[in-house]
Motif scaffolding. Structure first.
Motif, PDB file in Angstrom:
ATOM      1  N   GLY A 129       0.907  -0.803   0.119  1.00  0.00           N
ATOM      2  CA  GLY A 129      -0.151  -0.124   0.141  1.00  0.00           C
ATOM      3  C   GLY A 129       0.981   1.139  -0.080  1.00  0.00           C
ATOM      4  O   GLY A 129       0.283   2.385   0.392  1.00  0.00           O
ATOM      5  N   VAL A 130       2.416   1.024  -0.434  1.00  0.00           N
ATOM      6  CA  VAL A 130       3.171   1.867  -0.424  1.00  0.00           C
ATOM      7  C   VAL A 130       2.339   3.223  -1.511  1.00  0.00           C
ATOM      8  O   VAL A 130       2.392   2.316  -2.985  1.00  0.00           O
ATOM      9  N   SER A 131       2.440   4.530  -1.758  1.00  0.00           N
ATOM     10  CA  SER A 131       2.117   5.392  -3.012  1.00  0.00           C
ATOM     11  C   SER A 131       3.440   7.222  -2.105  1.00  0.00           C
ATOM     12  O   SER A 131       3.802   7.143  -1.073  1.00  0.00           O
ATOM     13  N   GLY A 132       3.070   7.301  -3.349  1.00  0.00           N
ATOM     14  CA  GLY A 132       3.540   9.145  -3.400  1.00  0.00           C
ATOM     15  C   GLY A 132       5.381   8.597  -3.155  1.00  0.00           C
ATOM     16  O   GLY A 132       5.964   7.992  -3.004  1.00  0.00           O
ATOM     17  N   MET A 133       5.609   9.580  -2.319  1.00  0.00           N
ATOM     18  CA  MET A 133       6.803  10.335  -2.346  1.00  0.00           C
ATOM     19  C   MET A 133       8.247   9.138  -1.369  1.00  0.00           C
ATOM     20  O   MET A 133       8.453   9.023  -1.191  1.00  0.00           O
ATOM     21  N   ALA A 134       6.840   8.611  -0.741  1.00  0.00           N
ATOM     22  CA  ALA A 134       7.962   7.169   0.277  1.00  0.00           C
ATOM     23  C   ALA A 134       8.099   6.386  -0.623  1.00  0.00           C
ATOM     24  O   ALA A 134       9.409   5.151  -0.407  1.00  0.00           O
ATOM     25  N   LEU A 135       7.268   6.294  -1.688  1.00  0.00           N
ATOM     26  CA  LEU A 135       8.411   5.542  -3.012  1.00  0.00           C
ATOM     27  C   LEU A 135       9.234   5.303  -3.120  1.00  0.00           C
ATOM     28  O   LEU A 135      10.639   3.950  -4.117  1.00  0.00           O
ATOM     29  N   THR A 136       9.867   6.684  -2.767  1.00  0.00           N
ATOM     30  CA  THR A 136      11.347   7.206  -3.398  1.00  0.00           C
ATOM     31  C   THR A 136      12.177   7.241  -2.630  1.00  0.00           C
ATOM     32  O   THR A 136      13.311   7.427  -2.932  1.00  0.00           O
ATOM     33  N   PRO A 215       0.498   3.999  -9.653  1.00  0.00           N
ATOM     34  CA  PRO A 215       0.618   3.853  -8.000  1.00  0.00           C
ATOM     35  C   PRO A 215      -0.361   3.654  -7.284  1.00  0.00           C
ATOM     36  O   PRO A 215      -0.965   2.951  -6.194  1.00  0.00           O
ATOM     37  N   ARG A 216      -1.410   5.027  -7.645  1.00  0.00           N
ATOM     38  CA  ARG A 216      -2.370   5.273  -6.820  1.00  0.00           C
ATOM     39  C   ARG A 216      -3.224   4.453  -7.070  1.00  0.00           C
ATOM     40  O   ARG A 216      -4.043   3.658  -6.283  1.00  0.00           O
ATOM     41  N   ARG A 217      -3.876   3.665  -8.353  1.00  0.00           N
ATOM     42  CA  ARG A 217      -4.877   2.648  -8.822  1.00  0.00           C
ATOM     43  C   ARG A 217      -4.199   1.215  -8.260  1.00  0.00           C
ATOM     44  O   ARG A 217      -4.932   0.766  -7.244  1.00  0.00           O
ATOM     45  N   LEU A 218      -2.621   0.891  -7.587  1.00  0.00           N
ATOM     46  CA  LEU A 218      -2.189   0.394  -7.130  1.00  0.00           C
ATOM     47  C   LEU A 218      -2.395   0.103  -5.346  1.00  0.00           C
ATOM     48  O   LEU A 218      -2.906  -0.891  -5.169  1.00  0.00           O
ATOM     49  N   ARG A 219      -2.915   0.998  -4.949  1.00  0.00           N
ATOM     50  CA  ARG A 219      -2.991   1.789  -3.311  1.00  0.00           C
ATOM     51  C   ARG A 219      -4.356   1.310  -3.014  1.00  0.00           C
ATOM     52  O   ARG A 219      -4.893   0.150  -2.292  1.00  0.00           O
ATOM     53  N   ALA A 220      -4.983   1.758  -4.069  1.00  0.00           N
ATOM     54  CA  ALA A 220      -6.486   1.732  -4.605  1.00  0.00           C
ATOM     55  C   ALA A 220      -6.832   0.014  -3.870  1.00  0.00           C
ATOM     56  O   ALA A 220      -7.687  -0.114  -3.160  1.00  0.00           O
ATOM     57  N   THR A 221      -5.995  -0.689  -5.149  1.00  0.00           N
ATOM     58  CA  THR A 221      -6.106  -2.437  -5.317  1.00  0.00           C
ATOM     59  C   THR A 221      -5.732  -3.107  -3.723  1.00  0.00           C
ATOM     60  O   THR A 221      -6.674  -3.575  -3.653  1.00  0.00           O
ATOM     61  N   TRP A 222      -4.478  -2.269  -3.288  1.00  0.00           N
ATOM     62  CA  TRP A 222      -4.373  -2.951  -2.148  1.00  0.00           C
ATOM     63  C   TRP A 222      -5.237  -2.677  -0.608  1.00  0.00           C
ATOM     64  O   TRP A 222      -5.423  -3.474   0.079  1.00  0.00           O
ATOM     65  N   LEU A 223      -5.645  -1.619  -0.786  1.00  0.00           N
ATOM     66  CA  LEU A 223      -7.002  -0.625   0.206  1.00  0.00           C
ATOM     67  C   LEU A 223      -8.205  -2.287   0.261  1.00  0.00           C
ATOM     68  O   LEU A 223      -8.743  -2.195   0.979  1.00  0.00           O
TER      69      LEU A 223
END
Length: 270
Positions: A129-136, A215-223
Motif C-alpha cells: 500500500g505504499v504510494s507517493g513520495m515514500a516509493l522513492t 501507484p495510486r490505483r495500485l494502492r487503491a487495489t491494496w486497500l
C-alpha cells in the motif's frame, strides 16, 4: 477536443462508449449523443448491460461515463455538480485481469532499470500500500522478516514512520528486491519524488500499453483487498498511514458483495 486526456485514458473512454453504443443498438435507442449519454440511459446500461462484469468494473463504467456525459452533451439532464471535470478524480482500483497482466509484465521491460523499477513499484504499492513520495525513499534494508512475516518500514512526515506487513503473495518478490538493492533504494533513478515515479511509470509497458501503471490505483487495489478481508479497521488504518475512516468510504463500492449467510456468520463471530 472537449476533453484533454492522455492516450491511455482516451482508449479507456472510447472502449466504454463503444460498449454503451452497442447496448443502445440492442435496446433500440437512437445513436444520438444526447440520448446515448443521457444519465437515464447510462444508469440502465450500468444496471442491465454490464451484468457479466465485476463490481469494480461496473463502478469504473459509472464513474467515467458520468464524467464524459456532462462534457459531451448539451441538453442531457446531468446534475450541475457533475459538469466540471475534476482533475483530482478518484481513481478506481485495478480489476483482477489488470492485476494479472501488471504482475506478468512489470518485470518484462526493455531495460534492467525499468524492469527493477516496475517490479519495485508493484511490490511496494500492491503488496504494502505504499504510494507517493515514500516509493522513492524505501531502501533494501527497510525490508525485513519479523516473526515469520515480511515487513517494510515506510517513512512518514513528522517522524510518523510505519511498519507494514507485506501481503503474502508479494513476500518473496519484496525480499528479492531488497537483496538487489541492499542499502540502496528499491526504486532508483534520476529525478526526485513523484516526478521520478511518474516518469518511470510512463516508460513501463503493461499489456502492450493497454494498461497504465499508476501507484495510486495500485494502492487503491491494496486497500480494497484489505477491506475485503477480516482485517481489524484500526490495524488497516495504521498500515495505510491513515487517521480517519472517511478516506476508505469512497472504496466501498468496489468491494464484491458476499452472501447473506457469509455476512451473518462474520457478524455473529465478531
Amino acid at each position: 477536443m472537449r476533453l484533454d486526456l492522455s492516450i491511455s485514458t482516451t482508449r479507456t473512454y472510447t472502449r466504454y462508449l463503444a460498449h454503451l453504443a452497442r447496448y443502445c443498438v440492442v435496446e433500440g435507442i437512437p445513436l444520438d449523443v444526447e440520448q446515448v449519454l443521457d444519465p437515464d440511459t447510462v444508469d440502465r446500461f450500468i444496471r442491465f448491460g454490464t451484468a457479466d462484469v465485476g463490481m469494480s468494473v461496473r463502478a469504473a463504467y459509472r464513474t467515467d461515463l458520468s464524467r464524459i456525459g456532462p462534457v459531451l452533451t448539451k441538453s442531457a439532464p446531468w446534475p450541475i455538480a457533475q459538469v466540471k471535470l475534476n482533475n483530482e478524480k478518484r481513481l478506481p482500483p485495478y480489476t483482477a485481469h489488470e492485476v494479472g497482466v501488471i504482475m506478468r509484465d512489470a518485470g518484462r521491460q526493455s531495460t534492467a532499470r525499468r524492469s527493477i523499477g516496475g517490479r519495485a513499484i508493484v511490490a511496494l504499492s500492491l503488496g504494502a500500500g505504499v504510494s507517493g513520495m515514500a516509493l522513492t525513499q524505501i531502501r533494501g534494508i527497510d525490508v525485513a522478516r519479523r516473526a515469520g512475516v515480511v515487513v517494510v518500514r515506510v517513512p512518514m512526515p513528522k517522524g510518523r514512520e510505519r511498519t507494514v506487513p507485506v501481503r503474502g503473495l508479494f513476500e518473496d518478490e519484496m525480499l528479492a528486491l531488497a537483496d538487489l538493492a541492499n542499502c540502496g533504494l528499491l526504486v532508483g533513478g534520476t529525478g526526485t519524488g513523484r516526478n521520478l515515479i511518474s516518469k518511470l511509470c510512463e516508460l513501463i509497458v503493461i499489456d502492450q500499453d493497454r494498461v497504465r501503471l499508476d501507484p495510486r490505483r495500485l494502492r487503491a487495489t491494496w486497500l480494497v483487498a484489505q477491506l475485503s478481508s477480516p482485517v481489524p479497521l484500526m490495524s488497516l488504518l495504521t498500515a495505510a498511514g491513515l487517521t480517519k475512516f472517511g478516506a476508505l468510504s469512497e472504496l466501498l463500492e468496489f468491494i464484491e458483495p458476499v452472501s447473506w449467510e457469509e455476512s451473518a456468520k462474520s457478524v455473529r463471530d465478531a
